[in-house]
Scaffold this motif. Sequence first.
Motif, PDB file in Angstrom:
ATOM      1  N   SER A 144       8.823  38.253  36.837  1.00 52.07           N
ATOM      2  CA  SER A 144      10.183  38.500  36.360  1.00 52.07           C
ATOM      3  C   SER A 144      10.499  39.991  36.299  1.00 52.07           C
ATOM      4  CB  SER A 144      10.397  37.852  34.992  1.00 52.07           C
ATOM      5  OG  SER A 144       9.450  38.343  34.075  1.00 52.07           O
ATOM      6  N   SER A 145       9.473  40.830  36.179  1.00 49.15           N
ATOM      7  CA  SER A 145       9.641  42.288  36.165  1.00 49.15           C
ATOM      8  C   SER A 145       8.537  42.911  37.014  1.00 49.15           C
ATOM      9  CB  SER A 145       9.571  42.834  34.740  1.00 49.15           C
ATOM     10  OG  SER A 145       9.431  44.247  34.768  1.00 49.15           O
ATOM     11  N   VAL A 146       8.925  43.482  38.148  1.00 53.26           N
ATOM     12  CA  VAL A 146       7.940  44.125  39.018  1.00 53.26           C
ATOM     13  C   VAL A 146       7.256  45.268  38.277  1.00 53.26           C
ATOM     14  CG1 VAL A 146       7.612  45.461  41.150  1.00 53.26           C
ATOM     15  CG2 VAL A 146       9.092  43.427  41.147  1.00 53.26           C
ATOM     16  N   ASP A 147       8.021  46.099  37.569  1.00 58.96           N
ATOM     17  CA  ASP A 147       7.432  47.245  36.873  1.00 58.96           C
ATOM     18  C   ASP A 147       6.408  46.815  35.830  1.00 58.96           C
ATOM     19  OD1 ASP A 147       8.884  49.132  38.336  1.00 58.96           O
ATOM     20  OD2 ASP A 147      10.520  49.184  36.884  1.00 58.96           O
ATOM     21  N   GLN A 148       6.758  45.850  35.003  1.00 63.15           N
ATOM     22  CA  GLN A 148       5.840  45.391  33.954  1.00 63.15           C
ATOM     23  C   GLN A 148       4.575  44.796  34.566  1.00 63.15           C
ATOM     24  OE1 GLN A 148       7.157  42.028  31.577  1.00 63.15           O
ATOM     25  NE2 GLN A 148       6.055  42.803  29.791  1.00 63.15           N
ATOM     26  N   SER A 149       4.723  43.971  35.583  1.00 60.47           N
ATOM     27  CA  SER A 149       3.565  43.345  36.213  1.00 60.47           C
ATOM     28  C   SER A 149       2.730  44.368  36.976  1.00 60.47           C
ATOM     29  CB  SER A 149       4.014  42.225  37.150  1.00 60.47           C
ATOM     30  OG  SER A 149       4.606  41.196  36.400  1.00 60.47           O
ATOM     31  N   PHE A 150       3.393  45.289  37.661  1.00 64.05           N
ATOM     32  CA  PHE A 150       2.698  46.358  38.388  1.00 64.05           C
ATOM     33  C   PHE A 150       1.812  47.153  37.425  1.00 64.05           C
ATOM     34  CE2 PHE A 150       2.468  50.674  40.126  1.00 64.05           C
ATOM     35  CZ  PHE A 150       2.070  50.442  41.429  1.00 64.05           C
ATOM     36  N   LYS A 176      -5.698  48.508  42.659  1.00 61.76           N
ATOM     37  CA  LYS A 176      -5.276  49.752  43.311  1.00 61.76           C
ATOM     38  C   LYS A 176      -3.895  49.546  43.934  1.00 61.76           C
ATOM     39  CE  LYS A 176      -6.405  52.869  47.037  1.00 61.76           C
ATOM     40  NZ  LYS A 176      -7.152  52.998  48.292  1.00 61.76           N
ATOM     41  N   PRO A 177      -2.912  50.394  43.572  1.00 63.83           N
ATOM     42  CA  PRO A 177      -1.577  50.247  44.168  1.00 63.83           C
ATOM     43  C   PRO A 177      -1.587  50.667  45.635  1.00 63.83           C
ATOM     44  CG  PRO A 177      -1.648  52.180  42.754  1.00 63.83           C
ATOM     45  CD  PRO A 177      -2.978  51.491  42.612  1.00 63.83           C
ATOM     46  N   VAL A 178      -0.849  49.904  46.455  1.00 61.50           N
ATOM     47  CA  VAL A 178      -0.723  50.212  47.874  1.00 61.50           C
ATOM     48  C   VAL A 178       0.731  50.528  48.221  1.00 61.50           C
ATOM     49  CG1 VAL A 178      -1.028  49.308  50.226  1.00 61.50           C
ATOM     50  CG2 VAL A 178      -2.720  48.775  48.452  1.00 61.50           C
ATOM     51  N   ALA A 179       1.655  49.723  47.718  1.00 62.30           N
ATOM     52  CA  ALA A 179       3.085  49.927  47.976  1.00 62.30           C
ATOM     53  C   ALA A 179       3.875  49.255  46.865  1.00 62.30           C
ATOM     54  CB  ALA A 179       3.474  49.336  49.329  1.00 62.30           C
ATOM     55  N   LYS A 180       5.077  49.774  46.614  1.00 58.71           N
ATOM     56  CA  LYS A 180       5.945  49.209  45.580  1.00 58.71           C
ATOM     57  C   LYS A 180       7.386  49.415  46.027  1.00 58.71           C
ATOM     58  CE  LYS A 180       6.681  49.545  40.564  1.00 58.71           C
ATOM     59  NZ  LYS A 180       7.997  50.153  40.435  1.00 58.71           N
ATOM     60  N   TRP A 181       8.241  48.439  45.774  1.00 57.98           N
ATOM     61  CA  TRP A 181       9.655  48.536  46.102  1.00 57.98           C
ATOM     62  C   TRP A 181      10.440  47.820  45.024  1.00 57.98           C
ATOM     63  CZ3 TRP A 181       5.922  45.753  48.437  1.00 57.98           C
ATOM     64  CH2 TRP A 181       6.085  44.372  48.560  1.00 57.98           C
ATOM     65  N   ASP A 182      11.755  47.763  45.154  1.00 59.12           N
ATOM     66  CA  ASP A 182      12.604  47.218  44.092  1.00 59.12           C
ATOM     67  C   ASP A 182      12.218  45.815  43.664  1.00 59.12           C
ATOM     68  OD1 ASP A 182      14.082  49.529  44.019  1.00 59.12           O
ATOM     69  OD2 ASP A 182      15.742  48.732  45.220  1.00 59.12           O
ATOM     70  N   THR A 183      11.851  44.972  44.612  1.00 55.09           N
ATOM     71  CA  THR A 183      11.603  43.558  44.291  1.00 55.09           C
ATOM     72  C   THR A 183      10.170  43.127  44.539  1.00 55.09           C
ATOM     73  OG1 THR A 183      12.314  42.861  46.497  1.00 55.09           O
ATOM     74  CG2 THR A 183      14.006  42.930  44.754  1.00 55.09           C
ATOM     75  N   GLY A 184       9.240  44.083  44.638  1.00 58.42           N
ATOM     76  CA  GLY A 184       7.863  43.668  44.873  1.00 58.42           C
ATOM     77  C   GLY A 184       6.888  44.822  44.887  1.00 58.42           C
ATOM     78  N   ALA A 185       5.625  44.447  45.072  1.00 54.35           N
ATOM     79  CA  ALA A 185       4.551  45.446  45.145  1.00 54.35           C
ATOM     80  C   ALA A 185       3.334  44.816  45.815  1.00 54.35           C
ATOM     81  CB  ALA A 185       4.183  45.938  43.748  1.00 54.35           C
ATOM     82  N   TYR A 186       2.555  45.676  46.464  1.00 56.07           N
ATOM     83  CA  TYR A 186       1.256  45.290  47.004  1.00 56.07           C
ATOM     84  C   TYR A 186       0.189  46.084  46.275  1.00 56.07           C
ATOM     85  CZ  TYR A 186       3.732  43.307  51.049  1.00 56.07           C
ATOM     86  OH  TYR A 186       4.559  42.582  51.873  1.00 56.07           O
ATOM     87  N   LEU A 187      -0.854  45.380  45.860  1.00 55.07           N
ATOM     88  CA  LEU A 187      -2.003  46.009  45.227  1.00 55.07           C
ATOM     89  C   LEU A 187      -3.261  45.376  45.826  1.00 55.07           C
ATOM     90  CD1 LEU A 187       0.181  45.166  42.659  1.00 55.07           C
ATOM     91  CD2 LEU A 187      -1.191  46.990  41.695  1.00 55.07           C
ATOM     92  N   THR A 188      -4.391  46.037  45.660  1.00 55.38           N
ATOM     93  CA  THR A 188      -5.651  45.471  46.130  1.00 55.38           C
ATOM     94  C   THR A 188      -6.704  45.537  45.030  1.00 55.38           C
ATOM     95  OG1 THR A 188      -6.417  47.577  47.057  1.00 55.38           O
ATOM     96  CG2 THR A 188      -5.239  46.080  48.561  1.00 55.38           C
ATOM     97  N   LEU A 189      -7.657  44.633  45.140  1.00 50.12           N
ATOM     98  CA  LEU A 189      -8.845  44.624  44.295  1.00 50.12           C
ATOM     99  C   LEU A 189      -9.987  44.299  45.248  1.00 50.12           C
ATOM    100  CD1 LEU A 189      -9.919  44.763  41.342  1.00 50.12           C
ATOM    101  CD2 LEU A 189      -9.768  42.276  41.327  1.00 50.12           C
TER     102      LEU A 189
END
Length: 133
Positions: free
Chosen positions: A13-19, A29-42
């Motif tokens: 519901s909130s990209v920022d909070q979840s990110f 580890k953050p890879v990319a982030k935009w208004d409606t999403g984000a990519y991270l890796t573990l």
Amino acid sequence: MLKELNHLTLAVSSVDQSFNFYRHILGFKPVAKWDTGAYLTLNTLWLCLSQDQVCRYNDYTHYAFSIDHELIDEFINKIRNEKIPEWKDNTSEGKSIYFLDPNGHKLEAHVGNLATRIRECKKRPYSNMVFFD
């Protein structure tokens, strides 16, 4: 044919909070982030956070992450100090903590793997459990 898990996408519901949760609390580890999403890796896991309406279910579906035995107590303390809700007590082999992300996705940090689980199940099998070699 299928080989392995490619990626995991979670509606948030909130990209920022979840990110921030996955990055700062869980150590992704953050890879990319935009208004409606984000990519991270573990390690090799690719996680996609996608802004959407979150539908919560009351079943046992959850996502478990491995953690080393010597780090589990520190991680449990971190989850509890952050007052992150827990959704289940551990009753299986290997130490675990079951907790919720900001959108109610059920997560677990678990010491052990399939081999340790099967060894324990062979000692105390579930009802009508059959093993395949």
